[in-house]
Design a protein around this motif. Structure first.
Motif, short mmCIF file in Angstrom:
data_model
loop_
_atom_site.label_atom_id
_atom_site.label_comp_id
_atom_site.label_asym_id
_atom_site.label_seq_id
_atom_site.Cartn_x
_atom_site.Cartn_y
_atom_site.Cartn_z
N CYS A 1 -11.37 0.70 -3.30
CA CYS A 1 -12.07 0.64 -4.60
C CYS A 1 -13.36 1.43 -4.55
O CYS A 1 -13.68 2.18 -5.49
CB CYS A 1 -12.37 -0.82 -4.98
N VAL B 1 -8.95 -3.22 0.61
CA VAL B 1 -8.98 -3.10 -0.85
C VAL B 1 -10.37 -2.70 -1.31
O VAL B 1 -10.54 -1.82 -2.18
CB VAL B 1 -8.54 -4.43 -1.50
N ILE C 1 0.83 -1.20 0.00
CA ILE C 1 0.00 0.00 0.00
C ILE C 1 0.87 1.26 0.00
O ILE C 1 0.49 2.28 -0.58
CB ILE C 1 -0.99 -0.01 1.18
#
Lengths: 259, 82
Positions: free
Chosen positions: B39, B35, A83
């Protein structure tokens, strides 16, 4: 509701060429340069909205999920390589998308028009402007020169804007390439007309040049943008007239000057 | 031992049950999917940016239409002489 729809569908009949109370956006563009500036602003604003919504969403969701009462024991996360790489590379791509149109506009604004039709010299004084149309001479070889004073606050006529009107406007032909040469007679000034996307500093001992192409007839208001003492902020008013009327307007100015 | 456990449970009850297992959230066990959140965030950002882009394109269309009409003489910005 109908007015909102009509406003969305059609441009308003009266273009905004002067500052308005509580104005939030730019004045309507009268030159290709100003249109380019507005378009660049809209392009950058897209990225601004994207980042703002994304960051706000992340913040709100983090506050929601990791509320002290719902999640009293925090995780001991030290780092996350994937990340960190993504959040470094992705934001560095965004300025590249911003820089491309920005530099394109910047260098196109610096383009010098090789053969302008008219050259006008704007000379800044404390606290008025004088303009010279050196392309034309009267019968006694005098070029057209006149002073432009801001109409005092207690002296405007009905319909005139306060501290925005002048006694002698700069008359220019519309749809014609112009060259403005800006210089001061005393202290630094700045010749600025927002509708035209022009802001040219007048620096003592130097003449700065800018090119303008006014796309539509109208009266465009600006103000000096270099504060220089009391009674500063004197105004600049550019009146773009049809080309066929320009000659008679300049002749009239000559007559006034002679008288 | 059972009396100790009962004592502990009753003590927790008095403290507001904050140490019960289902009250402790772990991202790895039950919590937000990072995630998925990213998104969703990017999608919302692009949607909001698209709304702005549509507004920008509409303004450009109106400006182009204005100058087209001006060029054709359908409208005029010059006041008629009185």
């Amino acid at each position: 509701m109908i007015e909102v729809f009509l406003e969305w569908r059609f441009l308003t009949i009266a273009p905004c060429d002067a500052a308005e109370p509580w104005q939030l956006g730019s004045q309507d563009a009268a030159t290709p340069i100003m249109q380019g500036i507005i378009d660049l602003h809209h392009d950058i604003f897209f990225f601004l909205i994207l980042i703002f919504v994304f960051v706000s969403r992340m913040l709100v969701r983090a506050l929601w999920h990791f509320h002290e009462q719902k999640n009293p024991i925090p995780q001991r996360i030290v780092h996350g390589t994937t990340i960190e790489i993504i959040r470094t590379i992705f934001p560095s791509i965004i300025p590249m998308f911003i820089a491309i149109p920005s530099f394109a506009l910047l260098y196109s604004m610096d383009e010098v028009v090789v053969d302008p039709a008219i050259t006008i010299k704007a000379i800044g004084h404390q606290w008025y402007r004088s303009y010279e149309y050196s392309d034309y001479n009267s019968s006694d070889e005098q070029s057209l020169t006149f002073d432009s004073y801001t109409i005092p606050e207690d002296d405007p006529e009905l319909g005139q804007s306060r501290l925005l009107e002048v006694d002698n406007r700069v008359v220019v032909p519309a749809k014609t390439h112009l060259r403005m040469i800006v210089t001061p007679a005393d202290v630094p000034h700045s010749w600025a007309v927002p509708s035209s996307g022009v802001k040219c500093d007048a620096v003592p001992g130097r003449s700065n040049q800018t090119s303008i192409l006014v796309q539509r007839e109208g009266v465009y208001y600006g103000q000096c943008s270099e504060i220089r003492g009391t009674n500063h902020a004197f105004t600049i008013v550019v009146e773009a007239v049809p080309l066929k009327d320009y000659g008679s307007r300049v002749s009239n100015q000559f007559i006034l000057q002679t008288n | 031992m059972s009396s100790d456990l009962n004592g502990l449970l009753s003590a927790n009850h008095m403290e507001g049950n904050k140490w019960l297992p289902h009250k402790i959230a772990h991202a790895t066990l039950k919590g937000p999917n990072v995630v998925k959140e990213i998104c969703i965030g990017i999608t919302l950002g692009i949607l909001a940016g698209s709304m702005w882009k549509m507004h920008h394109w509409n303004e450009q269309r109106k400006t182009r239409a204005f100058y087209d009409m001006l060029e054709k003489g359908q409208i005029s910005v010059v006041a008629a002489e009185e």
